[in-house]
Each structure stands twice: as C-alpha cells, then as structure tokens.
Design a protein around this motif. Structure first.
Motif, short mmCIF file in Angstrom:
data_model
loop_
_atom_site.label_atom_id
_atom_site.label_comp_id
_atom_site.label_asym_id
_atom_site.label_seq_id
_atom_site.Cartn_x
_atom_site.Cartn_y
_atom_site.Cartn_z
N THR A 18 29.63 -35.42 -39.08
CA THR A 18 30.25 -35.16 -37.78
C THR A 18 30.04 -36.33 -36.84
OG1 THR A 18 30.03 -32.77 -38.00
CG2 THR A 18 30.26 -33.64 -35.77
N ARG A 19 28.81 -36.83 -36.79
CA ARG A 19 28.51 -37.97 -35.94
C ARG A 19 29.37 -39.17 -36.31
NH1 ARG A 19 26.00 -40.65 -31.48
NH2 ARG A 19 25.57 -42.78 -32.16
N LEU A 20 29.47 -39.47 -37.59
CA LEU A 20 30.22 -40.65 -38.02
C LEU A 20 31.72 -40.47 -37.78
CD1 LEU A 20 28.33 -41.56 -41.32
CD2 LEU A 20 27.93 -42.39 -39.00
N ARG A 21 32.23 -39.28 -38.03
CA ARG A 21 33.65 -39.03 -37.77
C ARG A 21 33.97 -39.16 -36.28
NH1 ARG A 21 37.03 -36.79 -41.59
NH2 ARG A 21 36.09 -36.03 -43.54
N ASP A 22 33.11 -38.61 -35.46
CA ASP A 22 33.34 -38.66 -34.01
C ASP A 22 33.33 -40.11 -33.52
OD1 ASP A 22 33.51 -35.93 -33.92
OD2 ASP A 22 31.53 -35.62 -33.03
N GLY A 27 36.96 -44.99 -32.08
CA GLY A 27 37.32 -46.38 -32.28
C GLY A 27 36.18 -47.30 -32.65
N ALA A 28 35.00 -46.76 -32.87
CA ALA A 28 33.84 -47.59 -33.18
C ALA A 28 33.76 -47.88 -34.68
CB ALA A 28 32.56 -46.90 -32.73
N LYS A 29 33.25 -49.06 -35.00
CA LYS A 29 32.84 -49.34 -36.36
C LYS A 29 31.39 -48.88 -36.49
CE LYS A 29 36.49 -51.15 -38.21
NZ LYS A 29 37.16 -50.52 -39.39
N LEU A 30 31.08 -48.24 -37.60
CA LEU A 30 29.81 -47.54 -37.76
C LEU A 30 28.72 -48.48 -38.26
CD1 LEU A 30 31.41 -44.46 -39.53
CD2 LEU A 30 30.92 -44.74 -37.08
N LEU A 31 27.50 -48.21 -37.80
CA LEU A 31 26.38 -49.08 -38.15
C LEU A 31 25.17 -48.23 -38.52
CD1 LEU A 31 25.01 -51.86 -38.30
CD2 LEU A 31 24.57 -51.68 -35.84
#
Length: 268
Positions: A18-22, A27-31
């Motif tokens: 959920t955190r990563l999908r949100d 519009g963020a790239k995930l880290l």
C-alpha cells in the motif's frame, strides 16, 4: 505463542505494498535502502535512512552461509554475528524502531524452515515487520511459504531473475506481495561501475505482466545508476553502498547517502 493471525493481520497485512503503490501514484520513484541488522549502529542507520526519504527499509538478518550477499554485506553480517546477533535479537531491536515506514526483512530460508513457517512469520509480525525476502527460496518451491506467510500477515516478496522464463514470470509477479524484486544481474550484491543491461531488461519484462510495484536491486552503485534503473522500474533497492557507508562512516552518513539517492530520484 501469541496469536497474530487475526486482528494484527487485518491491521498490518498489505502495509508495504500500500505504501509503495501510494507513493508511485503520487509520482515518486521508490527507494528502499538495505541495512544489516545487528551491526553496530544499525538502528540509528535505519532511522537516518527513513528521515532522509526512504519509502521502506530492508533489514538483513545475518546468516552464516549467504547466497546472494556480496563481500560488503558479508563483512557486515560476519561482524554482526561475531557481536552476538541472532534472529531473535535482531527482531527484538526491530521492534523498538519507530520510523513511520514499513520494514521488510531479508534472510535465508534455512532460518524460516528451522523455526517453521508459522513461528517465523509470527515473530516478524510481532516485531512490526511487514514483508520478508528469502532469496534462496525459488518461486517453484515457495507455495507453502506463500500460503503460510499470507495467513499470518507477512508480505512475501519474490525475486525475478534475468533468467526467469517468460512462461513463469507472470505467475511469479502475481504471487509476490509487497513488490516484485527485479534482480539486476546474475551475481552477488555489490556496487558496479555501470548498470548492467539486464537490470532494465528484467524490470521491463516484469512491468509488462504486472501492476504490482517493481523495484530493481543488486548492482546499483550510484544515484545516477538508480535513476537509470528507474527509467523502467518503479524504484530501487540500495544495499552494498548503504552498508559500506555504515561500516566506514557510521549511521549519520547513511542518512546523508540516502538523501543523495532521494534527491537524484526526485530530479529524475
């Protein structure tokens, strides 16, 4: 044993994805930085990484016979084990963390098998962990773990390798929880001078068959390489660079390093 399969599962299961999908939708790239649990100062390094903009943290439970860990992470794990780190002690320290973002552990299947799936997954949930990565458990043998971990409330993250055949990739991505870990190259973890072409190839193949977040890890050695990987993938897992910084310069420097990756990904 504490019963964690009911209300706790309902409260926590799916928190990582959920955190990563949100974040992706925003519009963020995930880290996701990786930190070796049990190494001196590791909890402060996790807190510093979270404060610097990490979307989740991957915490390594040290194991004496790693398969995917390269020399940097092996060195940190060996030091942590020499200092008395155990799965129980690391999870007890994880329990004390309050970063505001999900935590996933990375370790090897022998620890899970030795304790039993239910006991292992329950211990993770009790420590506030959302996900688990077991890189030496292949998808074709992971069915019982996928079922048991989901019932307890742990998101089992699966690895898609450059050699994963097309006929299996879609099913692997569907079965993975939290995110799909796209392994950037054939080999162990570690910084490379250039991003391997297989990193973007496997991420592209995963993106074609799933809407689950796809993060690339293994072989990303600089913020520029993370940006390059994220031209295709949804985010990057940074391991050896983080652990090397922890060992050489301490926890505060980990936060500074993660901030450089965060800034680079935000700039694109």
């Amino acid at each position: 044993m504490t019963d964690v399969s009911g209300s706790v599962q309902a409260e926590r299961f799916g928190a990582l994805e959920t955190r990563l999908r949100d974040r992706r939708q925003a519009g963020a790239k995930l880290l996701i930085p990786y930190v070796t649990g049990g190494y001196e100062g590791w909890q402060r390094a996790v807190e510093a990484a979270a404060a610097a903009g990490a979307d989740a943290i991957e915490i390594g439970i040290p194991f004496s016979d790693p398969v995917i860990d390269g020399p940097v992470i092996q060195q940190a794990s060996t030091a942590a084990l020499a200092q008395g780190a155990t799965p129980a002690s690391v999870l007890e320290e994880v329990r004390a963390l309050d970063t505001g973002i999900p935590h996933a552990v990375m370790t090897y299947y022998n620890l899970c098998h030795h304790q039993g799936h239910e006991r292992f997954a329950s211990a993770l949930v009790e420590a506030g962990v959302s996900g688990a990565i077991l890189p030496d458990l292949p998808y074709v043998e992971a069915g019982p773990w996928l079922t048991d971990s989901a019932e307890i409330g742990i998101e089992a993250v699966l690895l898609a390798a450059p050699t994963t055949p097309d006929h299996r990739l879609a099913a692997l991505c569907e079965a993975s929880r939290g995110f799909v870990y796209a392994v950037g190259l054939l080999g162990v973890t570690g910084e490379r001078a250039a991003l391997a072409s297989t990193a973007t190839e496997i991420a592209s193949r995963c993106q074609a068959v799933t809407d689950r977040p796809v993060l690339t890890g293994v072989g990303i050695g600089s913020p520029a390489q993370a940006v390059e990987a994220c031209q295709v993938s949804d985010g990057a897992v940074i391991g050896s660079a983080v652990v090397r910084t922890l060992m050489s310069d301490g926890p505060a420097a980990v936060g500074e390093l993660v901030a450089t990756y965060r800034a680079a990904l935000d700039r694109g």
